[in-house]
Design a protein around this motif. Structure first.
Motif, PDB file in Angstrom:
ATOM      1  N   LEU A 154      24.249  51.327  76.258  1.00  0.00           N
ATOM      2  CA  LEU A 154      25.064  50.232  76.335  1.00  0.00           C
ATOM      3  C   LEU A 154      25.497  49.997  77.551  1.00  0.00           C
ATOM      4  O   LEU A 154      25.733  48.723  77.961  1.00  0.00           O
ATOM      5  CB  LEU A 154      26.465  50.356  75.219  1.00  0.00           C
ATOM      6  CG  LEU A 154      26.482  50.277  73.793  1.00  0.00           C
ATOM      7  CD1 LEU A 154      27.593  50.785  73.358  1.00  0.00           C
ATOM      8  CD2 LEU A 154      26.082  48.692  73.395  1.00  0.00           C
ATOM      9  N   ARG A 155      25.619  50.855  78.584  1.00  0.00           N
ATOM     10  CA  ARG A 155      26.114  50.767  79.739  1.00  0.00           C
ATOM     11  C   ARG A 155      24.982  49.879  80.568  1.00  0.00           C
ATOM     12  O   ARG A 155      25.452  48.982  81.333  1.00  0.00           O
ATOM     13  CB  ARG A 155      26.081  52.118  80.542  1.00  0.00           C
ATOM     14  CG  ARG A 155      27.296  52.361  81.179  1.00  0.00           C
ATOM     15  CD  ARG A 155      27.152  51.794  82.631  1.00  0.00           C
ATOM     16  NE  ARG A 155      25.815  52.012  83.177  1.00  0.00           N
ATOM     17  CZ  ARG A 155      25.106  53.125  83.866  1.00  0.00           C
ATOM     18  NH1 ARG A 155      25.985  54.166  83.771  1.00  0.00           N
ATOM     19  NH2 ARG A 155      24.010  52.992  84.341  1.00  0.00           N
ATOM     20  N   ARG A 179      23.658  47.182  79.832  1.00  0.00           N
ATOM     21  CA  ARG A 179      23.651  45.816  79.558  1.00  0.00           C
ATOM     22  C   ARG A 179      24.623  45.245  80.610  1.00  0.00           C
ATOM     23  O   ARG A 179      24.647  44.168  81.024  1.00  0.00           O
ATOM     24  CB  ARG A 179      24.384  45.576  78.281  1.00  0.00           C
ATOM     25  CG  ARG A 179      23.479  45.994  77.195  1.00  0.00           C
ATOM     26  CD  ARG A 179      24.290  45.741  75.697  1.00  0.00           C
ATOM     27  NE  ARG A 179      25.751  46.112  76.046  1.00  0.00           N
ATOM     28  CZ  ARG A 179      26.747  45.235  75.884  1.00  0.00           C
ATOM     29  NH1 ARG A 179      26.766  44.431  75.314  1.00  0.00           N
ATOM     30  NH2 ARG A 179      28.135  45.744  76.137  1.00  0.00           N
ATOM     31  N   VAL A 180      25.560  46.153  81.083  1.00  0.00           N
ATOM     32  CA  VAL A 180      26.408  45.456  82.302  1.00  0.00           C
ATOM     33  C   VAL A 180      25.711  46.026  83.431  1.00  0.00           C
ATOM     34  O   VAL A 180      25.354  47.107  83.627  1.00  0.00           O
ATOM     35  CB  VAL A 180      27.898  45.826  82.184  1.00  0.00           C
ATOM     36  CG1 VAL A 180      28.757  44.901  81.809  1.00  0.00           C
ATOM     37  CG2 VAL A 180      28.218  47.086  81.220  1.00  0.00           C
ATOM     38  N   ALA A 233      30.348  47.881  85.663  1.00  0.00           N
ATOM     39  CA  ALA A 233      30.629  48.905  84.919  1.00  0.00           C
ATOM     40  C   ALA A 233      31.491  49.851  85.871  1.00  0.00           C
ATOM     41  O   ALA A 233      32.757  50.379  85.278  1.00  0.00           O
ATOM     42  CB  ALA A 233      29.470  49.887  84.462  1.00  0.00           C
ATOM     43  N   ILE A 255      34.887  48.376  86.228  1.00  0.00           N
ATOM     44  CA  ILE A 255      35.617  48.529  85.225  1.00  0.00           C
ATOM     45  C   ILE A 255      36.192  49.810  84.894  1.00  0.00           C
ATOM     46  O   ILE A 255      37.376  50.079  84.518  1.00  0.00           O
ATOM     47  CB  ILE A 255      34.839  47.987  83.927  1.00  0.00           C
ATOM     48  CG1 ILE A 255      34.420  46.515  83.808  1.00  0.00           C
ATOM     49  CG2 ILE A 255      35.519  48.193  82.445  1.00  0.00           C
ATOM     50  CD1 ILE A 255      33.454  46.250  82.745  1.00  0.00           C
ATOM     51  N   VAL A 256      35.579  50.748  85.048  1.00  0.00           N
ATOM     52  CA  VAL A 256      35.994  52.112  84.855  1.00  0.00           C
ATOM     53  C   VAL A 256      36.794  52.759  85.928  1.00  0.00           C
ATOM     54  O   VAL A 256      37.708  53.495  85.687  1.00  0.00           O
ATOM     55  CB  VAL A 256      34.803  52.991  84.431  1.00  0.00           C
ATOM     56  CG1 VAL A 256      35.472  54.517  83.948  1.00  0.00           C
ATOM     57  CG2 VAL A 256      34.131  52.378  83.222  1.00  0.00           C
ATOM     58  N   TYR A 257      36.393  52.630  87.221  1.00  0.00           N
ATOM     59  CA  TYR A 257      37.030  53.242  88.365  1.00  0.00           C
ATOM     60  C   TYR A 257      37.744  52.377  89.486  1.00  0.00           C
ATOM     61  O   TYR A 257      38.099  52.821  90.181  1.00  0.00           O
ATOM     62  CB  TYR A 257      35.828  53.995  89.110  1.00  0.00           C
ATOM     63  CG  TYR A 257      35.192  55.242  88.126  1.00  0.00           C
ATOM     64  CD1 TYR A 257      35.875  56.369  88.400  1.00  0.00           C
ATOM     65  CD2 TYR A 257      34.069  54.985  87.507  1.00  0.00           C
ATOM     66  CE1 TYR A 257      35.350  57.564  87.600  1.00  0.00           C
ATOM     67  CE2 TYR A 257      33.552  55.948  86.726  1.00  0.00           C
ATOM     68  CZ  TYR A 257      34.217  57.308  87.059  1.00  0.00           C
ATOM     69  OH  TYR A 257      33.668  58.337  86.131  1.00  0.00           O
ATOM     70  N   PHE A 265      31.330  56.007  81.613  1.00  0.00           N
ATOM     71  CA  PHE A 265      31.717  54.465  81.547  1.00  0.00           C
ATOM     72  C   PHE A 265      31.767  54.039  80.207  1.00  0.00           C
ATOM     73  O   PHE A 265      31.602  52.727  79.733  1.00  0.00           O
ATOM     74  CB  PHE A 265      30.754  53.360  82.230  1.00  0.00           C
ATOM     75  CG  PHE A 265      29.994  53.849  83.495  1.00  0.00           C
ATOM     76  CD1 PHE A 265      30.888  53.659  84.637  1.00  0.00           C
ATOM     77  CD2 PHE A 265      29.239  54.622  83.711  1.00  0.00           C
ATOM     78  CE1 PHE A 265      30.685  53.844  85.923  1.00  0.00           C
ATOM     79  CE2 PHE A 265      28.720  54.906  85.084  1.00  0.00           C
ATOM     80  CZ  PHE A 265      29.580  54.508  86.301  1.00  0.00           C
ATOM     81  N   PHE A 266      32.538  54.568  79.392  1.00  0.00           N
ATOM     82  CA  PHE A 266      32.860  54.194  78.042  1.00  0.00           C
ATOM     83  C   PHE A 266      33.723  53.022  78.034  1.00  0.00           C
ATOM     84  O   PHE A 266      33.575  52.144  77.028  1.00  0.00           O
ATOM     85  CB  PHE A 266      33.676  55.200  77.059  1.00  0.00           C
ATOM     86  CG  PHE A 266      32.505  56.144  76.493  1.00  0.00           C
ATOM     87  CD1 PHE A 266      32.179  57.234  77.017  1.00  0.00           C
ATOM     88  CD2 PHE A 266      32.264  55.708  75.165  1.00  0.00           C
ATOM     89  CE1 PHE A 266      31.215  58.111  76.203  1.00  0.00           C
ATOM     90  CE2 PHE A 266      31.230  56.366  74.517  1.00  0.00           C
ATOM     91  CZ  PHE A 266      30.949  57.826  75.115  1.00  0.00           C
ATOM     92  N   GLU A 267      34.637  52.627  78.921  1.00  0.00           N
ATOM     93  CA  GLU A 267      35.511  51.789  78.991  1.00  0.00           C
ATOM     94  C   GLU A 267      34.641  50.348  79.086  1.00  0.00           C
ATOM     95  O   GLU A 267      34.952  49.279  78.684  1.00  0.00           O
ATOM     96  CB  GLU A 267      36.514  51.697  80.006  1.00  0.00           C
ATOM     97  CG  GLU A 267      37.650  52.774  80.084  1.00  0.00           C
ATOM     98  CD  GLU A 267      37.181  54.019  80.379  1.00  0.00           C
ATOM     99  OE1 GLU A 267      36.257  54.411  80.448  1.00  0.00           O
ATOM    100  OE2 GLU A 267      38.377  54.839  80.644  1.00  0.00           O
ATOM    101  N   ALA A 268      33.591  50.554  79.801  1.00  0.00           N
ATOM    102  CA  ALA A 268      32.506  49.336  79.912  1.00  0.00           C
ATOM    103  C   ALA A 268      31.679  49.115  78.706  1.00  0.00           C
ATOM    104  O   ALA A 268      31.458  47.975  78.370  1.00  0.00           O
ATOM    105  CB  ALA A 268      31.743  49.646  81.300  1.00  0.00           C
ATOM    106  N   MET A 269      31.484  50.360  78.104  1.00  0.00           N
ATOM    107  CA  MET A 269      30.646  50.339  76.870  1.00  0.00           C
ATOM    108  C   MET A 269      31.194  49.449  75.705  1.00  0.00           C
ATOM    109  O   MET A 269      30.847  48.830  74.950  1.00  0.00           O
ATOM    110  CB  MET A 269      30.297  51.646  76.454  1.00  0.00           C
ATOM    111  CG  MET A 269      29.103  52.064  77.233  1.00  0.00           C
ATOM    112  SD  MET A 269      28.782  53.887  77.561  1.00  0.00           S
ATOM    113  CE  MET A 269      28.922  54.606  75.938  1.00  0.00           C
ATOM    114  N   LYS A 286      33.648  47.376  76.005  1.00  0.00           N
ATOM    115  CA  LYS A 286      33.709  45.921  76.008  1.00  0.00           C
ATOM    116  C   LYS A 286      32.843  44.698  75.654  1.00  0.00           C
ATOM    117  O   LYS A 286      31.608  44.984  75.611  1.00  0.00           O
ATOM    118  CB  LYS A 286      33.653  45.557  77.584  1.00  0.00           C
ATOM    119  CG  LYS A 286      35.067  45.291  78.146  1.00  0.00           C
ATOM    120  CD  LYS A 286      35.059  44.752  79.646  1.00  0.00           C
ATOM    121  CE  LYS A 286      35.253  43.247  79.841  1.00  0.00           C
ATOM    122  NZ  LYS A 286      35.050  42.861  81.097  1.00  0.00           N
TER     123      LYS A 286
END
Ligand SMILES: Cc1cc2nc3c(=O)[nH]c(=O)nc-3n(C[C@H](O)[C@H](O)[C@H](O)COP(=O)(O)OP(=O)(O)OC[C@H]3O[C@@H](n4cnc5c(N)ncnc54)[C@H](O)[C@@H]3O)c2cc1C
Ligand code: SF4
Ligand code: SF4
Ligand code: SF4
Lengths: 249, 434, 284, 348
Positions: A94-95, A97-98, A103, A106-108, B43-47, B49
């Motif tokens: 899924l990662r 896709r961005v 990514a 968003i996370v860090y 990166f779950f937070e991105a996943m 979304k």
């Protein structure tokens, strides 16, 4: 001939699949009658050299991991990809896709630039090295895993179904999720889980990946019949198989 | 005394996920001492979304195979909070029951497969099959009971399928509950075998103390895992889960892909020992007896004793599990309340549960169609990383005169005592909430 | 209608239960094929006709249909030739003399050696492993040589290394009145014979279509071309026999895998008279 | 032949006594649908069901059935199941399907595994009370059965009529408490139920007379409909698996941890599945979805009828419901072949 020497390696994943191996519990005793575990970071401190079977769990996300995987491939006679993350990238993809920078942001947040947070495109194991056998599922099913191990030990080609989950679902006499107006990925997803999710009142979310030739166009066309949109379907298909060409309509 | 100590443990074994220990010392002077977490970031937070509310639990369960029930429950509660939903009490109790199964499974795996080899001087559980067959069988019994337990309630040992927003997709049958109850009864003797073994081996846990802050869910009168507010040994004040960011102040350390956290001090500890230090007086009788037999008392600040607290909790969850099952069977399972309808709405929700390794927070924000537009998860092991580092910094000077191998083992054991779940800890608090 | 259901006492044999047999001899034939000589542990002859097959079983691995490659005229023992392609066939290749296998059968139809072939000229056309079942009929004809007219054997292999039964050709031809022609799809350095697909051999023989019967066996792609070749030479469909392969599980007309349209190959085949299957669009 | 009248309480008690005597498999509710399952108490029985997800054939040809046990040294032992049991509440169309299977498993090489289970079964047919959404038994002559069963239950206002036949029927009757024979008025009401069911179990109207179906299919091999429908076919086999007359199976071995002991078993298979006709080396003898899709309609309408002289679709409508793609309706397929003759055929 001695017992096959088996090692388990993990890459980016939740380690739920190797946990399934630990979950064999009493059967672990039977398992070690058939194979000799020689390296398993999560359970033992030993390291081995040459091995007969390398069981690899997780997706490959960084250059250093690709390197580590290639070394494992060299040491191993047979390489087995264990679980969705390894067989087709699983949720990790899924990662992809961005864009990576996004990514990371968003996370860090502001710290995203730190070197050790770098990560490349997520890859399945076969995208880096040749894979001899795939064990599907998120997580793998331990009954299937132990059967496959026994089949390998007996010297036969393991049986891995190439039919959809609907087959097992029908045999278990579940009320089809489409009758509840839900989108179920059973018709395009590889069986072997004994239709675990539909049997538990949940739609199939496709963790085992598609069958060899899923009729994905049918899936797209059928949505209208259930008052669903293609977007709804894609949202479901992407969860575990966003890296699969075969799911694109 | 070793003149130079050079310890580099790459990918410490018998823990979940990848962590490294680095210690370089010369002539009693520490040059470098680090607990590093090089686990591949995921990166779950991105996943999550852009995903529908229906799929959040499915995705975030995959943060961690060992605490997938905890992640699922935290996510469900947070989504339900965002949509303003009330879950019927019986379903809450069923969820708790499932949650207990995970505690037993996780603790017994940790104690039996990962820690016992250290205490018995072995590199893995395999040699123990020969040398300590009764103990190994007891561990397997406890571990498989935990698994079977999650399967009966959640539909699968790992990554539950029946837990969903609004309740359950399917309820266990009464027969299944009855046979689960039998399993739990049968598990108690196995736990006794484990507790006895731990009792005999407790003196092999290093004698080390460091005062720190302990953080866990608290709820009056209860040894709580699933509900309550955030409590601390440093303060009487409790914080509602919705404000968890007040507690877990996370920051990125250059030595780890995972994030660190602090509250009243530069670090705090979460997990079984923290729960015990906050709620120990509410243990049920058998669990309390186990605690006193093992000599565990409130205020214990030896992190190695987290293992003892885990043992006590195994007894606690089985004991309370039996009580819960009896109550459920007594009142009868109510199919009508199995699930409440979901109306997605524009909103935000947060929740906390006690994962086996400590308090776990999730927060989500949704658009009006129920698609996720922002997420944040704060994982127990993250909250412990700083505390591990601080423990290292106090412990190493105390033992630097010992043999290098012994130092290495003590550091590894310390890390293992926290039962770090590194694969789930590679997340980061997104301070600027997107 | 319900006779068997009503006869409560009468219990029938289990059609799925293999009989034990012992490997007497193993011979390497090519890189991928081995020959096994077997004997039923009961000491009985197998009781087969050329062209029939058995289900060979190894417990824990499974079963596979394998043609009987030897003629019943050659005694109690029987021979199978197995190509290593998958699970069971790989496991069979590990067997040594003295090892056990399970045998069900013989099953299926046979080349009409005692009817249509008798008294006529016979053309055997075999591609690759297709020679395996046909060899049984060749041996049968050789052993009853006077019952048949001229015999043509046309054999095509992929490469010279894939040729089967090479040390038997002389014996097949020795009674006389036998034309043996060979070709390979792809020659190697030492091969001096013909190169080309098997159909190229058909124009090389002279026969009277009215007095001749043809037997064809080979890979799925081969049939159409060979049949066209024979028909061009005036052969009628009634006088052409083919042996067909299909996925098979039970071997006894129940499991459905081997069906060609309405026909269960394990029951009405594997040997068919061409005229009986030409309108079946799934046959060839 | 004897017909008894049972009021609801008598029925319940009788079912209770059956359960005490033998395993009884009857219809129970499962979520929003119905299934055959082992009855533990009479109250679970739902004779007012519309249709079950899987047909009752699963007790005679189980979804997974162990055939042999093996031991080291290629030693095989047959595993038989001949414990007597009762199948309670089988709809007429499903009973017709079982009788077809009887013929198919008996013919040529009789299958003793099937036959033993079949002999062990006492089958009580129940006339349909509630028509399912897709049933069309009325069009194919399977709405009512009049013989070959052991018992037949028919709902009349305040209870059920039970007709028994043969030895097994006598045993059924022997478990009745104070049996009272049905009177003429009740028998005539039963006739009404039958008449009614023949008319009403027609949610789809088959326009091809069953005896002409074979010829129609012989003409329709190249009909564009096969391609058109198969475009949406998932090759999921659901239509095969729910069908009471489908009986294809796969055979597999499974060893225990010792590796040399285990069982050889069969499991239901389906001709719509991609690998059904695939052999080692990868050659697939029925490679296209359209060919596989067509094969099923030919089996039902032509191939099996050629073997046993009866249409092999009993009109239960299960496949119509089970097909998530909505393409598995045999009535629609057969009607379309009739209504839109393929151009080539028309030219003939
Ligand atoms: C009538 C008949 C005669 C045959 N005679 C011979 C012979 O003399 N020598 C020989 O080497 N081979 C012969 N074959 C082919 C042989 O049966 C297959 O090669 C064999 O089944 C492959 O099994 P496997 O377990 O090794 O392969 P796998 O691919 O592991 O087989 C898996 C399963 O697929 C099925 N299957 C796969 N391929 C075939 C196939 N070609 N035919 C039928 N079922 C298949 C089997 O049911 C098998 O259990 C014959 C086939 C038929 C139908
Ligand atoms: S619930 Fe899903 S898997 Fe089951 S039959 Fe329906 S579509 Fe197939
Ligand atoms: S083909 Fe369909 S309607 Fe006919 S018997 Fe089978 S499942 Fe029932
Ligand atoms: S149920 Fe429908 S989609 Fe599935 S195989 Fe049958 S016709 Fe195709």
């Amino acid at each position: 001939m001695g017992k096959p020497r088996v090692a388990i390696f993990d890459f980016a994943c939740c380690e739920g699949c190797q946990l399934q191996i630990a979950n064999l519990d009493e059967d672990l005793l039977n398992l070690i009658e058939l194979v000799e575990p020689v390296e398993w970071r999560e359970a033992m401190s030993e390291k081995a050299g040459q091995i007969d079977v390398a069981i690899v769990e997780g997706s490959i996300t960084r250059a250093e991991d690709e390197q580590r995987l290639k070394e494992i491939r060299q040491r191993a006679e047979i390489l087995m990809a264990l679980g969705s993350c390894a067989t087709h990238g699983g949720v990790n993809k899924l990662r992809n896709r961005v864009p990576l920078e996004e990514a990371q942001r968003i996370v860090y947040g502001a710290s995203a630039g730190m070197p050790h947070l770098q990560s490349g495109q997520v890859k399945a194991v076969h995208e880096v090295v040749p894979v001899d056998l795939k064990i599907y599922g998120c997580p793998i099913e331990i009954t299937e895993f132990s059967r496959i191990i026994r089949e390998l030990a007996a010297g036969r080609t393991p049986f891995v179904p190439n039919y959809p989950v609907c087959v097992e679902c029908k045999l278990r006499e579940n009320v089809c999720r489409y009758e509840y107006n839900e989108i179920c990925l059973g018709p395009v997803t590889r069986a072997g889980c004994n239709a675990r999710c539909p049997s538990n009142g949940m739609w199939c979310f496709g963790c085992r990946g598609p069958v060899d030739h899923p009729n994905i166009n049918a899936a797209y066309d059928v949505m209208a019949k259930y008052g669903k949109t293609v977007e709804d379907l894609v949202g479901k298909l992407e969860l575990f198989c966003s890296g699969e060409e075969r799911i694109r309509g | 005394m070793a003149e130079t100590v050079n310890i580099q443990v790459d990918h410490i074994t018998r823990v979940e996920g990848h962590g490294n220990i680095v210690l370089r010392a010369r002539d009693g002077h520490i040059e470098k001492l680090e607990w590093q977490v090089p686990e591949a970031p995921r990166f779950f937070e991105a996943m999550v979304k852009g995903r529908s509310w229906q799929d959040i639990q499915t995705v975030v369960s995959r943060i961690c195979g060992i605490c997938s029930v905890s992640h699922s429950l935290a996510a469900l509660k947070a989504v339900e909070a965002a949509f303003g939903m009330e879950i019927p009490p019986q379903m809450q109790r069923l969820r708790l029951l499932c949650h207990y199964g995970e505690q037993l499974e996780s603790h017994s795996l940790h104690l039996g497969y990962l820690v016992a080899p250290d205490l018995l001087g072995q590199k893995s559980v395999l040699p123990l099959i020969e040398s300590h067959p009764d103990l190994v069988r007891a561990v397997m019994k406890a571990h498989s009971t935990g698994n079977r337990w999650m399967e009966v309630i959640g539909g699968r040992m790992t990554h539950p399928v029946r837990l969903k927003v609004g309740g359950f997709t399917k309820l266990p049958t009464e027969e299944e509950l009855v046979s689960l109850r039998t399993l739990l009864e049968e598990c108690l003797p196995a736990l006794e075998v484990m507790a006895d073994a731990l009792h005999d081996l407790a003196d092999r846990l290093p004698d080390f103390r460091r005062e720190t802050e302990y953080v866990a869910l608290v709820r009056p009168g209860e040894y709580t895992f699933y509900e309550g507010h955030i409590g601390s040994t440093d303060t009487e004040e409790t914080v509602p889960p919705a404000q968890f960011e007040k507690v877990a102040n996370e920051y990125v350390s250059p030595q780890s892909t995972a994030k660190w956290a602090r509250w009243h001090r530069e670090s705090y500890m979460v997990g079984a020992l923290a729960r015990f230090n906050l709620n120990g007086e509410y243990l049920l009788p058998r669990a309390a007896a186990t605690a006193s037999k093992l000599g565990l008392e409130k205020g214990n600040c030896n992190p190695y004793w987290n293992n003892i607290a885990q043992m006590v909790e195994c007894v606690q969850v089985v004991e309370d599990g039996i009580r819960l099952i009896d109550a459920l069977l007594e009142e009868g399972l109510d199919e009508q309340s199995r699930t409440v309808p979901v109306t997605p709405r524009d909103g935000e929700g947060a929740a906390a549960v006690e994962a086996p390794r400590g308090i776990l927070f999730h927060r989500y924000r949704f658009d009006s169609r129920g698609f996720c537009i922002g997420a944040n998860m704060c994982i127990p092991t993250n909250q412990n990383h700083a505390n591990i580092q601080k423990d290292f910094e106090k412990l190493v000077p105390e033992i630097l005169d010992r043999d290098q191998e012994e130092i290495r083992l003590m550091l590894e054991m310390l890390v293992r005592a926290y039962d770090p779940c590194i694969s789930c800890s590679t997340h980061y608090l997104d301070v600027t909430f997107v | 209608m319900r006779t068997m259901l009503q006869s409560e006492e009468q219990t029938l044999e289990d059609i799925y239960r293999p009989r034990p047999a012992t490997v007497v001899r193993v011979e390497d034939m090519t890189r991928t094929e081995k020959l096994f000589e077997l004997e039923l542990d009961s000491g009985e002859p197998l009781g087969h006709m050329p062209g029939q097959f058995v289900e060979v079983s190894l417990a824990g691995i499974g079963e596979a249909p394998i043609s009987i490659s030897s003629s019943p005229t050659r005694g109690r023992r029987f021979e199978l030739v197995v190509r290593r392609v998958g699970s069971l066939t790989r496991a069979l290749h590990h067997l040594k003399p003295g090892d056990k296998v399970g045998i069900r059968g013989p099953f299926g139809t046979w080349f009409p050696v005692d009817t249509d072939l008798r008294g006529r000229d016979v053309i055997f056309i075999c591609g690759g492993i297709g020679l395996v079942p046909v060899r049984s009929a060749i041996q049968y004809v050789v052993d009853n040589r006077t019952d048949y007219g001229h015999v043509f054997i046309l054999f095509g292999a992929r490469t010279p290394a894939d040729r089967l039964f090479t040390d038997e050709y002389e014996q097949w031809c020795s009674p006389g009145e036998v034309t043996f022609l060979e070709t390979v799809d792809k020659r190697d350095a030492r091969w001096t014979g013909a190169e080309g697909v098997i159909t190229t051999l058909i124009p090389c023989i002279r026969f009277d279509p009215a007095r001749t019967v043809a037997v064809i066996c080979g890979p799925p792609v081969m049939y159409r071309f060979v049949i066209v070749g024979l028909k061009e030479r005036g052969m009628a469909e009634e006088n052409i026999f083919v042996s067909l392969e299909r996925r098979m599980k039970c071997g006894v007309g129940k499991c459905g895998h081997c069906q060609i349209n309405h026909i269960y190959v394990c029951q009405k085949g594997p040997v068919f008279r061409l005229s009986e299957i030409t309108d079946l669009e799934e046959a060839l | 032949m004897s017909v008894y009248k049972l009021n609801m309480e008598q029925l319940r008690n009788w079912v209770g006594r059956l359960i005490a005597e033998r395993p009884v498999y009857g219809v129970r509710q499962k979520d929003e649908r119905f299934v055959f399952g082992r009855l533990k108490k009479p109250e679970e029985l739902r004779l007012d069901y519309d249709v079950t997800i899987l047909p009752p054939k699963k007790y005679i040809l189980p979804t997974r059935e162990n055939l042999l046990a093996y031991q080291p040294g290629e030693h095989y032992e047959s595993l038989w199941a001949d414990e007597p049991f009762v199948l309670l509440g089988v709809h007429p169309y499903d009973f017709v399907a079982i009788r077809q299977l009887d013929l198919l498993f008996e013919r040529e090489k009789p299958d003793e595994h099937y036959l033993r289970r079949r002999r062990a079964a006492t089958i009580i047919v129940a006339d349909v009370e509630r028509a399912s959404d897709n049933v069309f038994a009325g069009c194919v002559g399977t709405a009512v059965v009049k013989d070959a069963f052991d018992g037949l239950l028919t709902r009349v206002e305040d209870g059920y009529l039970l007709e028994v036949r043969g030895e097994k029927g006598e045993w059924l009757a022997s478990l009745l408490e104070s049996p009272s024979p049905a009177n003429a008025a009740e028998l005539s009401r039963r006739n009404d139920v039958w008449e009614n069911n023949r008319r009403r179990l027609r949610k789809h109207e088959l326009k091809v007379p069953p005896e002409q179906l074979g010829d129609l299919l012989r003409r329709s091999v190249d009909h564009p409909l096969w391609e058109e429908k198969a475009r949406l076919c998932y090759s999921c086999g659901s239509c095969n698996l729910v069908c009471p007359t489908c009986y294809c199976f796969d055979v597999r071995d499974e060893s225990d941890w010792s590796l040399d002991k285990g069982v050889r078993y069969r499991v239901w298979d389906g001709c719509l599945l991609e690998d059904f006709a695939m052999v080692a080396g990868g050659h697939n003898f029925r490679p296209t979805r359209a060919a596989r899709y067509r094969h099923r309609y030919y089996r039902k309408g032509l191939y099996v009828p050629e073997m046993i002289g009866e249409l092999a679709c009993v009109g239960c409508g299960r496949c119509i419901t089970a097909c998530t793609a909505g393409i598995a309706n045999p009535v629609e397929v057969y009607n379309r072949l009739q209504e839109e003759p393929h151009e080539d055929d028309a030219a003939e």
